[in-house]
Scaffold this motif. Structure first.
Motif, PDB file in Angstrom:
ATOM      1  N   ARG A  44       0.852  -1.190   0.000  1.00 34.27           N
ATOM      2  CA  ARG A  44       0.000   0.000   0.000  1.00 34.27           C
ATOM      3  C   ARG A  44       0.887   1.239   0.000  1.00 34.27           C
ATOM      4  N   VAL A  45       0.465   2.228  -0.765  1.00 31.03           N
ATOM      5  CA  VAL A  45       1.264   3.440  -0.892  1.00 31.03           C
ATOM      6  C   VAL A  45       0.381   4.667  -0.736  1.00 31.03           C
ATOM      7  N   SER A  46       1.026   5.782  -0.385  1.00 33.12           N
ATOM      8  CA  SER A  46       0.324   7.050  -0.285  1.00 33.12           C
ATOM      9  C   SER A  46       0.805   7.928  -1.424  1.00 33.12           C
ATOM     10  N   LEU A  47      -0.055   8.101  -2.432  1.00 35.84           N
ATOM     11  CA  LEU A  47       0.277   8.969  -3.561  1.00 35.84           C
ATOM     12  C   LEU A  47      -1.001   9.371  -4.270  1.00 35.84           C
ATOM     13  N   ASP A  48      -0.879  10.248  -5.246  1.00 40.15           N
ATOM     14  CA  ASP A  48      -2.036  10.675  -6.017  1.00 40.15           C
ATOM     15  C   ASP A  48      -2.229   9.656  -7.135  1.00 40.15           C
ATOM     16  N   PRO A  49      -3.276   8.807  -7.031  1.00 39.01           N
ATOM     17  CA  PRO A  49      -3.401   7.718  -7.994  1.00 39.01           C
ATOM     18  C   PRO A  49      -3.601   8.197  -9.427  1.00 39.01           C
ATOM     19  N   ILE A  50      -4.303   9.302  -9.612  1.00 43.95           N
ATOM     20  CA  ILE A  50      -4.555   9.784 -10.974  1.00 43.95           C
ATOM     21  C   ILE A  50      -3.264  10.305 -11.593  1.00 43.95           C
ATOM     22  N   ARG A  51      -2.547  11.156 -10.840  1.00 45.17           N
ATOM     23  CA  ARG A  51      -1.282  11.703 -11.352  1.00 45.17           C
ATOM     24  C   ARG A  51      -0.272  10.580 -11.610  1.00 45.17           C
ATOM     25  N   MET A  52      -0.186   9.624 -10.677  1.00 44.60           N
ATOM     26  CA  MET A  52       0.807   8.567 -10.829  1.00 44.60           C
ATOM     27  C   MET A  52       0.447   7.647 -11.990  1.00 44.60           C
ATOM     28  N   TRP A  53      -0.849   7.430 -12.199  1.00 46.76           N
ATOM     29  CA  TRP A  53      -1.298   6.652 -13.357  1.00 46.76           C
ATOM     30  C   TRP A  53      -0.860   7.360 -14.644  1.00 46.76           C
ATOM     31  N   GLN A  54      -1.061   8.685 -14.686  1.00 41.97           N
ATOM     32  CA  GLN A  54      -0.660   9.460 -15.873  1.00 41.97           C
ATOM     33  C   GLN A  54       0.836   9.327 -16.128  1.00 41.97           C
TER      34      GLN A  54
END
Length: 176
Positions: A44-54
């Motif tokens: 599990r990670v803490s990050l912005d899923p949309i930005r990281m997906w991009q």
């Protein structure tokens, strides 16, 4: 220009990488490129899923675009000390010259986009909608770094390093 914002969330890493992989697979298949992911489950990670997906889709698209048919693109995620998440995307493609590398990473290089994309399509966002400079900015907003290593004719590795992104198993919701 307005500063990008990130909205962190508690995310399953393998699910996020799988979603990015699903977006990349059709292009890989079309070109006859093997696409391999090696991700530890249950991370599990803490990050912005949309930005990281991009970011992942952009880097993966570059890797596929600049690989020859029959080549391999691999995505690897590792846990490092300091709760650091390291994701690397490796291809066996054309590679980038040292001069090209400097241009790809420098956001100001976009001052001459036409000349740039003709000579160095890699990472300029042509066809992927998001250049490497923007990807790097998104990673830096997460407190991380983006590094590119490349050998002409051998391929390119893009490494994202995100310190503090990993959640302790205890911290993460254990409701499975």
């Amino acid at each position: 220009h307005q500063r990008m914002e990130i909205r962190r969330a508690d995310v399953e890493l393998d699910a996020l990488l799988e979603e990015a992989g699903d977006a990349l697979l059709p292009a890989a298949r079309e070109k006859g490129i093997r696409f391999v992911m090696n991700v530890p489950g249950g991370t599990r990670v803490s990050l912005d899923p949309i930005r990281m997906w991009q970011v992942l889709v952009n880097i993966g698209s570059n890797a596929i675009n600049f690989s020859d048919p029959g080549g391999l693109v691999s995505v690897q995620a590792e846990e490092r000390p300091g709760r650091t998440l390291v994701i690397s995307v490796q291809d066996e493609g054309v590679g980038i010259s040292p001069e090209g590398l400097a241009r790809v990473i420098d956001p100001m290089a976009h001052a001459k986009p036409r000349e740039l994309t003709q000579q160095h399509g890699y990472g300029t966002g042509n066809g992927t909608g998001l250049g490497l400079a923007v990807s790097r900015e998104m990673v830096e907003l997460h407190g991380g770094s983006l590094r590119i290593e490349s050998d002409v004719g051998l391929g390119t590795t893009v490494t994202l390093s995100l310190p503090g992104a990993l959640l302790d198993r205890q911290e993460a919701g254990t409701d499975d």
